[in-house]
Design a protein around this motif. Structure first.
Motif, mmCIF file in Angstrom:
data_model
loop_
_atom_site.group_PDB
_atom_site.id
_atom_site.type_symbol
_atom_site.label_atom_id
_atom_site.label_comp_id
_atom_site.label_asym_id
_atom_site.label_seq_id
_atom_site.Cartn_x
_atom_site.Cartn_y
_atom_site.Cartn_z
ATOM 1 N N GLY A 223 16.338 54.619 42.990
ATOM 2 C CA GLY A 223 17.624 54.381 43.646
ATOM 3 C C GLY A 223 17.519 53.812 45.044
ATOM 4 N N ILE A 224 16.537 54.243 45.799
ATOM 5 C CA ILE A 224 16.450 53.777 47.175
ATOM 6 C C ILE A 224 16.059 52.286 47.197
ATOM 7 C CG2 ILE A 224 14.033 54.557 47.537
ATOM 8 C CD1 ILE A 224 16.835 54.723 50.125
ATOM 9 N N LEU B 235 19.194 50.318 46.242
ATOM 10 C CA LEU B 235 20.155 50.262 47.345
ATOM 11 C C LEU B 235 19.709 49.229 48.396
ATOM 12 C CD1 LEU B 235 22.702 51.571 48.622
ATOM 13 C CD2 LEU B 235 21.159 53.058 49.897
ATOM 14 N N TRP C 230 18.284 60.189 30.486
ATOM 15 C CA TRP C 230 19.326 60.321 31.506
ATOM 16 C C TRP C 230 18.727 60.596 32.895
ATOM 17 C CZ3 TRP C 230 23.706 58.338 32.173
ATOM 18 C CH2 TRP C 230 24.571 58.819 33.157
ATOM 19 N N GLU C 231 17.645 61.393 32.922
ATOM 20 C CA GLU C 231 16.971 61.629 34.209
ATOM 21 C C GLU C 231 16.505 60.317 34.818
ATOM 22 O OE1 GLU C 231 14.690 65.044 32.767
ATOM 23 O OE2 GLU C 231 16.891 65.210 32.698
ATOM 24 N N LEU D 94 19.379 58.622 36.440
ATOM 25 C CA LEU D 94 19.665 59.219 37.746
ATOM 26 C C LEU D 94 18.638 58.781 38.792
ATOM 27 C CD1 LEU D 94 20.785 62.821 36.741
ATOM 28 C CD2 LEU D 94 22.193 60.851 37.382
ATOM 29 N N TYR D 95 17.380 58.769 38.381
ATOM 30 C CA TYR D 95 16.321 58.333 39.296
ATOM 31 C C TYR D 95 16.584 56.890 39.759
ATOM 32 C CZ TYR D 95 11.637 56.742 40.712
ATOM 33 O OH TYR D 95 10.570 56.203 41.395
ATOM 34 N N TYR D 96 17.108 56.118 38.856
ATOM 35 C CA TYR D 96 17.323 54.691 39.128
ATOM 36 C C TYR D 96 18.551 54.430 39.990
ATOM 37 C CZ TYR D 96 17.808 49.693 37.943
ATOM 38 O OH TYR D 96 17.926 48.328 37.986
ATOM 39 N N ILE D 97 19.585 55.255 39.828
ATOM 40 C CA ILE D 97 20.800 54.925 40.586
ATOM 41 C C ILE D 97 21.076 55.835 41.786
ATOM 42 C CG2 ILE D 97 21.987 53.719 38.674
ATOM 43 C CD1 ILE D 97 23.612 56.226 38.252
ATOM 44 N N THR D 98 20.340 56.972 41.903
ATOM 45 C CA THR D 98 20.607 57.812 43.085
ATOM 46 C C THR D 98 19.535 57.577 44.146
ATOM 47 O OG1 THR D 98 20.361 59.452 41.332
ATOM 48 C CG2 THR D 98 21.794 60.053 43.151
ATOM 49 N N PRO D 99 19.959 57.103 45.315
ATOM 50 C CA PRO D 99 18.971 56.856 46.364
ATOM 51 C C PRO D 99 18.393 58.168 46.901
ATOM 52 C CG PRO D 99 21.096 55.836 46.870
ATOM 53 C CD PRO D 99 21.316 56.733 45.704
ATOM 54 N N ASP D 100 17.093 58.263 46.953
ATOM 55 C CA ASP D 100 16.444 59.442 47.515
ATOM 56 C C ASP D 100 15.717 58.973 48.781
ATOM 57 O OD1 ASP D 100 14.746 61.421 48.271
ATOM 58 O OD2 ASP D 100 13.968 61.844 46.259
#
Ligand code: TRP
Length: 454
Positions: free
Chosen positions: A41-42, A45, A195-196, A199-205
């Motif tokens: 995700g980061i 972004l 699905w994980e 989430l890893y792909y679209i949520t920036p960490d």
């Protein structure tokens, strides 16, 4: 100066041609493995922010320079400001570094295409994609496929039948996008753990953020949108005056980013489904697409046929890009070195062999050879995307921002309609982009050669 430059017909013609050149292995092969490697995700972004600000400004700038001067990059920079002619040369070296290793990957695609088309896809899915590692560590076969790919490109350029290939490819591109979407949805809906990956792909960490993320995203932006290597200047030189540069740049950028985003959505969730998000699997780099996709096709009903169709389309996307890369190099060699077209073509072909064979061997016989700690293919990729292209982009910004002045580009854009993002453009070109490029370049060089880390 050539007054008889042919023009693209109509608005859609220009956007399609430019997008056709921009969409290629960069979107389907390179973007997903970088996104997986640099924290999901980061990376996404940072990439999107760069695309809508910096990428957009540079694309407008290059198209406008091309349309205004009606010249190839070297000539165009000379007209902008004589002292910046070197930037034109710098830009034209990039395709020469990219084409050989691009063709090595093109060869991998051909191998998978033939594998699936001959019903041997299942063989390529064994041991969690370990087939791919074994395949590229053999000496002979990958080189044969590389030779086939580069020879095919050369023959097409020799006979001047690019138009035919482009027609086929334009028809295939929408199907490719639909297929990528279908494969993503299939993976996400049917596979445990996928699905994980989403989430890893679209949520920036933000804990995954580092200056390397920005450098990688910036290099990918240049690569994927064919910026900072004179390609868009050349495209602009064929663009008609009544077509909006701003709208076209937006459309090319959006289309290119959507294809890259979807390719990531196809590959990253699958990595999670098959290996549970193992950092080693995520960080495997250039081989990611080739080890992941056969595993999806293996469990998908009709996967063998879908796999064959998929690799066929990727092959066409790669081929149109390699043709356009070769065209660019050949036409510069004809103009600047005063070579005949055939001599130029043969020289480029030989150069590709000299640089491409080591890139392929870097995975097998020469796997111990490292240049600044990088594999041979990765080294060429690094030199073009993370070094030469940022430098070219930097000098383009300085030249247009301080010598030719942004007004030159703005006037050309406003030829058709008011330039809505003119402020963004001027600020990007004059201040933000050059400062960021210098910071990123310096820190990346430092971190490559020393233990310095941000
Ligand atoms: N943008 C292309 C891709 O995404 C690759 C590329 C780089 C390219 N430079 C080019 C294509 C020049 C055509 C011309 O794969």
């Amino acid at each position: 100066m050539s007054d008889n430059r042919s023009s693209f017909t109509g608005k859609i013609g220009f956007v399609l041609a430019a997008a056709g050149s921009a969409v290629g292995l960069g979107n389907i092969w390179r973007f997903p493995y970088l996104a997986a490697q640099y924290g999901g995700g980061i990376f996404l972004l940072v990439y999107i922010i760069l695309a809508v600000t910096f990428g957009f400004s540079l694309m407008v700038c290059e198209i406008a320079i091309g349309r205004k001067t009606k010249l190839s990059p070297i000539g165009a920079f000379k007209v902008l400001d004589k002292r910046f002619t070197f930037a034109g040369y710098l830009a034209t070296i990039v395709p020469l570094i990219i084409l050989p290793y691009y063709s090595v990957i093109g060869g991998w695609v051909m191998k998978y295409l033939v594998g699936f088309a001959s019903g041997q896809g299942a063989k390529m899915a064994v041991d969690k994609g370990a087939f791919f590692g074994k395949y590229i560590s053999s000496v002979g076969e990958p080189i044969v496929w590389f030779l086939t790919f580069i020879a095919l490109t050369t023959v097409i350029v020799f006979f001047g039948v690019e138009k035919g290939i482009e027609k086929v490819s334009k028809f295939m591109m929408p199907i490719l996008v639909v297929l990528i979407l279908f494969i993503s949805i299939y993976t996400i809906v049917t596979m445990d753990g996928a699905w994980e990956g989403v989430l890893y792909y679209i949520t920036p960490d933000f804990s995954h953020f580092s200056i390397k993320t920005v450098l990688a995203a910036m290099g990918q932006l240049f690569y994927s949108m064919s910026l900072a290597m004179g390609i868009m200047i050349t495209f602009g030189s064929y663009m008609k005056k009544d077509i909006s540069i701003e709208a076209s740049a937006r459309q090319i950028e959006i289309f290119d980013t959507i294809v890259a985003f979807l390719a990531g959505l196809m590959i990253i969730p699958a990595v999670f489904a098959f290996s549970g998000g193992d950092p080693e699997a995520l960080g495997q780099g250039p081989g990611l697409m080739f080890s992941t996709l056969p595993q999806i096709f293996d469990v998908m009903p009709g996967g063998q046929i879908i796999g064959a169709v998929f690799f066929l389309m990727v092959f066409f996307a790669a081929l149109t890009s390699s043709i356009s890369l070769m065209e660019t190099i050949v036409s510069v060699a004809c103009d600047k070195l005063k070579l005949s077209r055939n001599t130029a073509l043969i020289s480029v072909f030989v150069l590709c062999l000299i640089l491409g064979v080591p890139s392929s061997l870097g995975y097998s016989a020469w796997s111990t050879v490292k240049i600044v700690g990088l594999q041979i293919l990765d080294f060429f990729d690094f030199i073009s995307n993370s070094v030469l292209m940022p430098i070219t982009a930097f000098f383009t910004c300085i030249c247009v921002g301080y010598f030719t002045k942004p007004k030159y580009v703005i006037d050309e854009v406003e030829h058709t309609s008011p330039f809505k993002s003119r402020r963004l453009f001027s600020v990007m070109i004059k201040y933000v982009a050059p400062i960021c490029i210098v910071l990123i370049l310096v820190s990346s060089v430092l971190s490559t050669f020393t233990s310095f880390k941000i």
